[in-house]
Design an enzyme around this catalytic site. Structure first.
Site, PDB file in Angstrom:
ATOM      1  N   SER B  64       0.996  -1.243   0.000  1.00  0.00           N
ATOM      2  CA  SER B  64       0.027   0.253  -0.003  1.00  0.00           C
ATOM      3  C   SER B  64       1.124   1.113   0.258  1.00  0.00           C
ATOM      4  O   SER B  64       1.691   1.637  -0.721  1.00  0.00           O
ATOM      5  CB  SER B  64      -0.956   0.142   0.951  1.00  0.00           C
ATOM      6  OG  SER B  64      -2.064  -0.924   0.866  1.00  0.00           O
ATOM      7  N   HIS B  69       4.278  14.122   5.905  1.00  0.00           N
ATOM      8  CA  HIS B  69       4.124  15.703   5.771  1.00  0.00           C
ATOM      9  C   HIS B  69       4.598  16.433   6.939  1.00  0.00           C
ATOM     10  O   HIS B  69       4.296  15.784   7.805  1.00  0.00           O
ATOM     11  CB  HIS B  69       2.803  16.159   5.157  1.00  0.00           C
ATOM     12  CG  HIS B  69       2.273  15.319   4.319  1.00  0.00           C
ATOM     13  ND1 HIS B  69       2.646  15.614   2.655  1.00  0.00           N
ATOM     14  CD2 HIS B  69       1.415  14.485   4.203  1.00  0.00           C
ATOM     15  CE1 HIS B  69       1.916  14.816   1.964  1.00  0.00           C
ATOM     16  NE2 HIS B  69       1.277  14.005   2.951  1.00  0.00           N
ATOM     17  N   CYS B  84      -0.837  -4.110   3.712  1.00  0.00           N
ATOM     18  CA  CYS B  84      -1.679  -5.292   3.754  1.00  0.00           C
ATOM     19  C   CYS B  84      -0.632  -6.359   4.102  1.00  0.00           C
ATOM     20  O   CYS B  84       0.679  -6.084   4.105  1.00  0.00           O
ATOM     21  CB  CYS B  84      -2.154  -5.458   2.558  1.00  0.00           C
ATOM     22  SG  CYS B  84      -1.263  -5.725   1.282  1.00  0.00           S
TER      23      CYS B  84
END
Lengths: 131, 131
Positions: B64, B69, B84
């Site tokens: 995934s 940030h 996953c």
């Protein structure tokens, strides 16, 4: 809405057409369209085609990011739309994705990121660089 | 843990050293190190340097994605680790990031993505392609 640095919409779309979400080729215009419709600022994007089917992609935005991962075998798309600045941009991108992907059901959460920053009035946040 | 397609750790780190998180140059080895420490499979990664300071980056994973940030002006890093497969990989990557970024406080949520998929036994999920 609480003060914070950004809004993060976390959504799982169920019952999406398996063929539509099987390939990056078909997902690409939907995702890029959502960025444009939300008036978001793309820095870069990357997509990955799983074999035999399934797609992932991520758009790095000046306002943070938009990402998706598909599981055609379940008709599932998991989406994250995380933006700073005007919260309406995330809502608009989300609405665009609902319209294009047409899920039969949606599980969604909207959370405020960085909501515990101290001494950060709204003016300070508005003056901070976009992420 | 509920059945689903993946585990998503959503974390906001506060009180992080502003200089450490001001540049992609310093964030790059921390993020790439977390991917390696979590035994995650990188497809691609991209980083962006904000001016005068602040950084964003995103790693597209076979499992995934991992994204960050930073807001050096608030000592804030917002992180998403979505994997996953073995849930321990996300926990390990998270632990690595805590160790390297040394926040004074953390706000974290751990959610199961795709937890409403129907007729999806664990075997089916294990057989599905990694995202």
């Amino acid at each position: 809405m609480e003060v914070g640095v950004g809004i993060h919409i976390i959504a799982d779309f169920y019952g999406v057409d398996s063929e539509l979400i099987a390939t990056t080729e078909r997902m690409y215009p939907i995702i890029e369209g959502a960025v444009e419709y939300g008036r978001l600022t793309k820095i870069s994007s990357d997509y990955y085609q799983f074999r035999p089917k399934g797609a992932s992609g991520i758009v790095l935005l000046a306002e943070s990011h938009l990402s998706f991962h598909t599981w055609p075998e379940y008709g599932l798309v998991t989406l994250d739309i995380y933006t700073c600045g005007d919260p309406k941009t995330a809502d608009d991108a989300f609405a665009y994705l609902v319209d294009k992907l047409r899920p039969t059901s949606i599980s969604t959460r909207k959370i405020v990121r960085g909501d515990m920053i101290e001494e950060a009035g709204e003016n300070q946040i508005e003056e901070a660089a976009l992420h």
